[in-house]
Design a protein around this motif. Structure first.
Motif, PDB file in Angstrom:
ATOM      1  N   ALA A 132      72.261  59.719 -12.963  1.00 36.88           N
ATOM      2  CA  ALA A 132      71.427  59.632 -11.749  1.00 36.88           C
ATOM      3  C   ALA A 132      70.023  59.154 -12.070  1.00 36.88           C
ATOM      4  CB  ALA A 132      71.368  61.000 -11.076  1.00 36.88           C
ATOM      5  N   ILE A 133      69.627  59.299 -13.341  1.00 33.51           N
ATOM      6  CA  ILE A 133      68.239  58.986 -13.735  1.00 33.51           C
ATOM      7  C   ILE A 133      67.934  57.497 -13.568  1.00 33.51           C
ATOM      8  CG2 ILE A 133      66.635  58.968 -15.706  1.00 33.51           C
ATOM      9  CD1 ILE A 133      68.272  61.400 -16.808  1.00 33.51           C
ATOM     10  N   ASN A 134      66.817  57.225 -12.937  1.00 32.96           N
ATOM     11  CA  ASN A 134      66.397  55.842 -12.698  1.00 32.96           C
ATOM     12  C   ASN A 134      64.895  55.711 -12.996  1.00 32.96           C
ATOM     13  OD1 ASN A 134      66.306  53.197 -11.853  1.00 32.96           O
ATOM     14  ND2 ASN A 134      66.361  53.677  -9.649  1.00 32.96           N
ATOM     15  N   GLY A 135      64.492  56.147 -14.167  1.00 33.70           N
ATOM     16  CA  GLY A 135      63.084  56.054 -14.568  1.00 33.70           C
ATOM     17  C   GLY A 135      62.181  56.728 -13.547  1.00 33.70           C
ATOM     18  N   ASP A 136      61.089  56.044 -13.193  1.00 27.97           N
ATOM     19  CA  ASP A 136      60.143  56.615 -12.234  1.00 27.97           C
ATOM     20  C   ASP A 136      60.592  56.396 -10.788  1.00 27.97           C
ATOM     21  OD1 ASP A 136      58.533  57.437 -14.229  1.00 27.97           O
ATOM     22  OD2 ASP A 136      57.246  55.639 -14.215  1.00 27.97           O
ATOM     23  N   SER A 137      61.609  55.561 -10.604  1.00 28.65           N
ATOM     24  CA  SER A 137      62.063  55.260  -9.237  1.00 28.65           C
ATOM     25  C   SER A 137      62.923  56.406  -8.710  1.00 28.65           C
ATOM     26  CB  SER A 137      62.880  53.981  -9.222  1.00 28.65           C
ATOM     27  OG  SER A 137      62.170  52.970  -9.889  1.00 28.65           O
ATOM     28  N   LYS A 138      63.265  56.327  -7.430  1.00 27.86           N
ATOM     29  CA  LYS A 138      64.132  57.392  -6.901  1.00 27.86           C
ATOM     30  C   LYS A 138      65.474  57.345  -7.626  1.00 27.86           C
ATOM     31  CE  LYS A 138      65.313  54.595  -2.866  1.00 27.86           C
ATOM     32  NZ  LYS A 138      65.109  54.382  -1.454  1.00 27.86           N
ATOM     33  N   PRO A 139      66.123  58.507  -7.783  1.00 29.23           N
ATOM     34  CA  PRO A 139      67.364  58.526  -8.575  1.00 29.23           C
ATOM     35  C   PRO A 139      68.445  57.658  -7.916  1.00 29.23           C
ATOM     36  CG  PRO A 139      67.071  60.595  -7.391  1.00 29.23           C
ATOM     37  CD  PRO A 139      65.812  59.813  -7.197  1.00 29.23           C
ATOM     38  N   PHE A 140      69.419  57.252  -8.703  1.00 29.62           N
ATOM     39  CA  PHE A 140      70.501  56.438  -8.150  1.00 29.62           C
ATOM     40  C   PHE A 140      71.352  57.247  -7.166  1.00 29.62           C
ATOM     41  CE2 PHE A 140      69.972  53.989 -12.210  1.00 29.62           C
ATOM     42  CZ  PHE A 140      69.579  52.800 -11.616  1.00 29.62           C
ATOM     43  N   PHE A 141      71.428  58.552  -7.399  1.00 32.44           N
ATOM     44  CA  PHE A 141      72.187  59.436  -6.511  1.00 32.44           C
ATOM     45  C   PHE A 141      71.749  60.865  -6.778  1.00 32.44           C
ATOM     46  CE2 PHE A 141      74.578  58.948 -10.408  1.00 32.44           C
ATOM     47  CZ  PHE A 141      75.078  60.204 -10.692  1.00 32.44           C
ATOM     48  N   VAL A 142      72.235  61.774  -5.950  1.00 29.19           N
ATOM     49  CA  VAL A 142      71.837  63.179  -6.089  1.00 29.19           C
ATOM     50  C   VAL A 142      73.071  64.013  -6.454  1.00 29.19           C
ATOM     51  CG1 VAL A 142      70.760  65.148  -4.915  1.00 29.19           C
ATOM     52  CG2 VAL A 142      70.052  62.795  -4.343  1.00 29.19           C
ATOM     53  N   PRO A 143      73.202  64.395  -7.730  1.00 28.23           N
ATOM     54  CA  PRO A 143      74.340  65.236  -8.102  1.00 28.23           C
ATOM     55  C   PRO A 143      74.126  66.659  -7.600  1.00 28.23           C
ATOM     56  CG  PRO A 143      73.113  64.512 -10.063  1.00 28.23           C
ATOM     57  CD  PRO A 143      72.314  64.111  -8.869  1.00 28.23           C
ATOM     58  N   ARG A 144      75.182  67.277  -7.128  1.00 22.21           N
ATOM     59  CA  ARG A 144      75.028  68.582  -6.506  1.00 22.21           C
ATOM     60  C   ARG A 144      76.280  69.422  -6.773  1.00 22.21           C
ATOM     61  NH1 ARG A 144      76.814  70.290  -1.947  1.00 22.21           N
ATOM     62  NH2 ARG A 144      75.786  72.135  -1.135  1.00 22.21           N
ATOM     63  N   VAL A 145      76.099  70.736  -6.898  1.00 18.72           N
ATOM     64  CA  VAL A 145      77.242  71.619  -7.115  1.00 18.72           C
ATOM     65  C   VAL A 145      77.739  72.118  -5.759  1.00 18.72           C
ATOM     66  CG1 VAL A 145      78.003  73.800  -8.143  1.00 18.72           C
ATOM     67  CG2 VAL A 145      76.452  72.299  -9.408  1.00 18.72           C
ATOM     68  N   ALA A 146      79.008  71.848  -5.461  1.00 18.93           N
ATOM     69  CA  ALA A 146      79.558  72.214  -4.146  1.00 18.93           C
ATOM     70  C   ALA A 146      80.477  73.432  -4.240  1.00 18.93           C
ATOM     71  CB  ALA A 146      80.327  71.035  -3.567  1.00 18.93           C
ATOM     72  N   GLY A 147      80.516  74.043  -5.405  1.00 21.37           N
ATOM     73  CA  GLY A 147      81.368  75.220  -5.630  1.00 21.37           C
ATOM     74  C   GLY A 147      81.333  75.482  -7.113  1.00 21.37           C
ATOM     75  N   SER A 148      81.164  76.741  -7.498  1.00 17.45           N
ATOM     76  CA  SER A 148      81.065  77.026  -8.936  1.00 17.45           C
ATOM     77  C   SER A 148      81.601  78.418  -9.228  1.00 17.45           C
ATOM     78  CB  SER A 148      79.599  76.946  -9.370  1.00 17.45           C
ATOM     79  OG  SER A 148      79.463  77.409 -10.698  1.00 17.45           O
ATOM     80  N   SER A 149      82.174  78.573 -10.406  1.00 16.07           N
ATOM     81  CA  SER A 149      82.553  79.922 -10.834  1.00 16.07           C
ATOM     82  C   SER A 149      81.856  80.261 -12.154  1.00 16.07           C
ATOM     83  CB  SER A 149      84.073  80.055 -10.953  1.00 16.07           C
ATOM     84  OG  SER A 149      84.609  79.024 -11.744  1.00 16.07           O
ATOM     85  N   LYS A 150      80.712  79.632 -12.346  1.00 18.74           N
ATOM     86  CA  LYS A 150      79.937  79.894 -13.573  1.00 18.74           C
ATOM     87  C   LYS A 150      79.529  81.365 -13.636  1.00 18.74           C
ATOM     88  CE  LYS A 150      76.096  78.081 -16.214  1.00 18.74           C
ATOM     89  NZ  LYS A 150      74.845  77.348 -16.163  1.00 18.74           N
ATOM     90  N   ASP A 151      79.218  81.958 -12.457  1.00 20.31           N
ATOM     91  CA  ASP A 151      78.763  83.357 -12.440  1.00 20.31           C
ATOM     92  C   ASP A 151      79.811  84.323 -12.991  1.00 20.31           C
ATOM     93  OD1 ASP A 151      80.382  82.740 -10.260  1.00 20.31           O
ATOM     94  OD2 ASP A 151      79.499  84.275  -8.973  1.00 20.31           O
ATOM     95  N   VAL A 152      81.084  83.939 -12.931  1.00 19.43           N
ATOM     96  CA  VAL A 152      82.113  84.811 -13.523  1.00 19.43           C
ATOM     97  C   VAL A 152      82.666  84.176 -14.808  1.00 19.43           C
ATOM     98  CG1 VAL A 152      82.763  85.975 -11.380  1.00 19.43           C
ATOM     99  CG2 VAL A 152      83.942  83.855 -12.010  1.00 19.43           C
ATOM    100  N   LYS A 153      81.814  83.337 -15.402  1.00 22.80           N
ATOM    101  CA  LYS A 153      82.153  82.671 -16.683  1.00 22.80           C
ATOM    102  C   LYS A 153      83.491  81.939 -16.612  1.00 22.80           C
ATOM    103  CE  LYS A 153      79.501  85.512 -19.920  1.00 22.80           C
ATOM    104  NZ  LYS A 153      79.019  86.668 -19.174  1.00 22.80           N
ATOM    105  N   TYR A 154      83.765  81.379 -15.447  1.00 18.51           N
ATOM    106  CA  TYR A 154      84.970  80.565 -15.238  1.00 18.51           C
ATOM    107  C   TYR A 154      86.273  81.346 -15.463  1.00 18.51           C
ATOM    108  CZ  TYR A 154      81.268  77.102 -15.764  1.00 18.51           C
ATOM    109  OH  TYR A 154      80.106  76.406 -15.645  1.00 18.51           O
ATOM    110  N   THR A 155      86.233  82.642 -15.223  1.00 16.24           N
ATOM    111  CA  THR A 155      87.460  83.437 -15.335  1.00 16.24           C
ATOM    112  C   THR A 155      88.242  83.412 -14.016  1.00 16.24           C
ATOM    113  OG1 THR A 155      86.239  85.400 -14.665  1.00 16.24           O
ATOM    114  CG2 THR A 155      86.469  85.015 -17.042  1.00 16.24           C
ATOM    115  N   ALA A 156      87.717  82.654 -13.054  1.00 12.07           N
ATOM    116  CA  ALA A 156      88.380  82.463 -11.758  1.00 12.07           C
ATOM    117  C   ALA A 156      87.913  81.110 -11.239  1.00 12.07           C
ATOM    118  CB  ALA A 156      87.968  83.576 -10.791  1.00 12.07           C
TER     119      ALA A 156
END
Ligand SMILES: Cc1ncc(COP(=O)(O)O)c(C=O)c1O
Length: 405
Positions: A132-156
């Protein structure tokens, strides 16, 4: 005899075992392919023999997956890791071309949604953040998390999803090879992928690297892109199958000329690969050849419904033994959401400091490559297609015996 391997049960996570009958055929083909007097690695990739191999592979794959004609099949290089980037680059190019009349300075970077359910989707998300990085210009896109199970260390799997209306892409990894969580094979289960929540017009992308060909793909036609490195259920490492909806086969050079999108290397452009029948440059001929043999083998076994039946029996048997051993306090299964337990990669921990003892006993009984991924430790039994029910039953017997000791 040197070629006998029946004394060993190989539970490797990838590269992983391939059917012995296929390897025997490949061993002949590497020396003398089809009576030509030349090995398969010594034939031009533009000759009629290799054309027959790659076209046969595609036909068998289409039949096995019941793949609609709306989608192209590509044989690429660079593994799943290269696809983390290629999917993004091609989807961004398609999005830019769909807004060709918008000047660069007014072009709004689209959102790319990621479902993060384990180590591999986490890596795909990290690659998106980099791209997504585009130097000082606006990013090429906006990566976003739409669902995650990191809080349970991916055990679900994630317990909720929040996709962005208008997002260019929604990414998920069907089976997390390291963590052992996998979306359910049917829809309507808590562990099913929420196809109904993905906004219309968003390109759905799935990493199927470690579950490809283990069972039918639910909602296959709803996907824009599905990719899988070969080295689990398909063949040797070195080839990656990419299934792409045909409207995503776009001219990325034209998109780059409009501005506002990252550079797309020609080897990552799906259209170039599709226009050239996956032979834009020299393909990995041996991995494609062995993959073609595996695909033929799976067709002869009765297709993916038959394969799925055996895989389910293997997974059921292994989880039954593990549940028993867990109830006895001897082991702990890593994945806590039962419907999300992978049919392919089964991680567990040995309690009470007995891991070395477990591995020593396993080694003595011919069980190989059971050590968990270096990032998480513990034990992981990968039970891909070529691991037989008998091998899994032998492992179950050992787990039962270990738990009773
Ligand atoms: C689910 C998944 N995605 C991506 C990858 C990365 O694939 P590769 O090593 O072919 O780049 C792997 C590798 O094991 C994987 O299991």
């Amino acid at each position: 005899m040197a070629l006998d391997r029946s004394q060993v049960h190989n539970f490797a996570a990838g590269p992983s075992p391939l059917p012995t009958s296929v390897l025997e055929e490949a061993a002949v083909g590497i020396i003398n392919y089809n009576g030509t007097g030349m090995g398969v690695c010594e034939l031009s990739h533009r000759g009629k023999e290799f054309k027959g191999i790659i076209e046969g592979a595609e036909a068998d794959l289409r039949q096995l997956l019941n793949l609609p004609d709306t989608h192209a099949v590509l044989f690429m290089q660079g593994g799943g890791t290269t696809q983390f980037a290629s999917v993004v680059l091609n989807v961004l190019a398609a999005r830019r071309l769909a807004h060709a009349n918008v000047p660069t300075e007014q072009y709004e970077p689209p959102v790319l949604d990621y479902v993060v359910s384990g180590s591999w989707s986490s890596k795909a998300y990290a690659e998106a953040q980099r791209l997504a990085i585009n130097g000082d210009s606006k990013p090429f896109f906006v990566p976003r998390v739409a669902g995650s199970s990191k809080d349970v260390k991916y055990t679900a799997l994630p317990s909720k999803y929040d996709f962005t209306p208008g997002a260019a892409l929604a990414f998920y990894c069907e089976n997390e090879t390291i963590n052992g969580d996998e979306f359910a094979p049917t829809t309507g289960n808590d562990a099913s992928f929420p196809f109904d929540k993905v906004p219309e017009g968003t390109v759905l992308v799935a990493d199927y690297s470690s579950s490809f060909l283990s069972r039918p793909i639910p909602n296959i036609g709803a996907h824009g892109i599905i990719y899988a490195g070969a080295q689990k259920n398909l063949g040797p490492s070195g080839v990656t199958v990419v299934i792409v909806r045909k409207d995503l086969l776009v001219d990325s050079t034209a998109a780059m000329k409009l501005g506002g999108v990252p550079v797309v290397p020609i080897q990552s452009e799906y259209k170039t690969l599709a226009d050239n029948g996956s032979l834009y440059n020299t393909p990995p001929v041996f991995p494609i050849y062995v993959s073609a043999l595996v695909l033929r083998h799976l067709v002869k076994l009765g297709g993916l419904d038959a394969v799925a039946k055996t895989n389910k029996a293997k997974a059921d048997a292994l989880y039954a033994s593990l549940d028993k051993a867990e109830a006895a306090g001897v082991i702990t299964c890593v994945v806590r959401q039962k419907d999300a337990r992978s049919w392919m990669n089964v991680p567990f921990n040995i309690n009470n400091g007995r891991e070395a003892e477990f591995l020593k006993g396993a080694e003595e009984r011919g069980f190989r490559q059971l050590k968990g991924h270096r990032s998480v430790g513990g034990i992981r039994a990968s039970i891909y297609n070529a691991v037989t029910l008998e091998s899994v039953q032998a492992l179950c017997a050992y787990i039962d015996e270990f738990a009773a000791a």
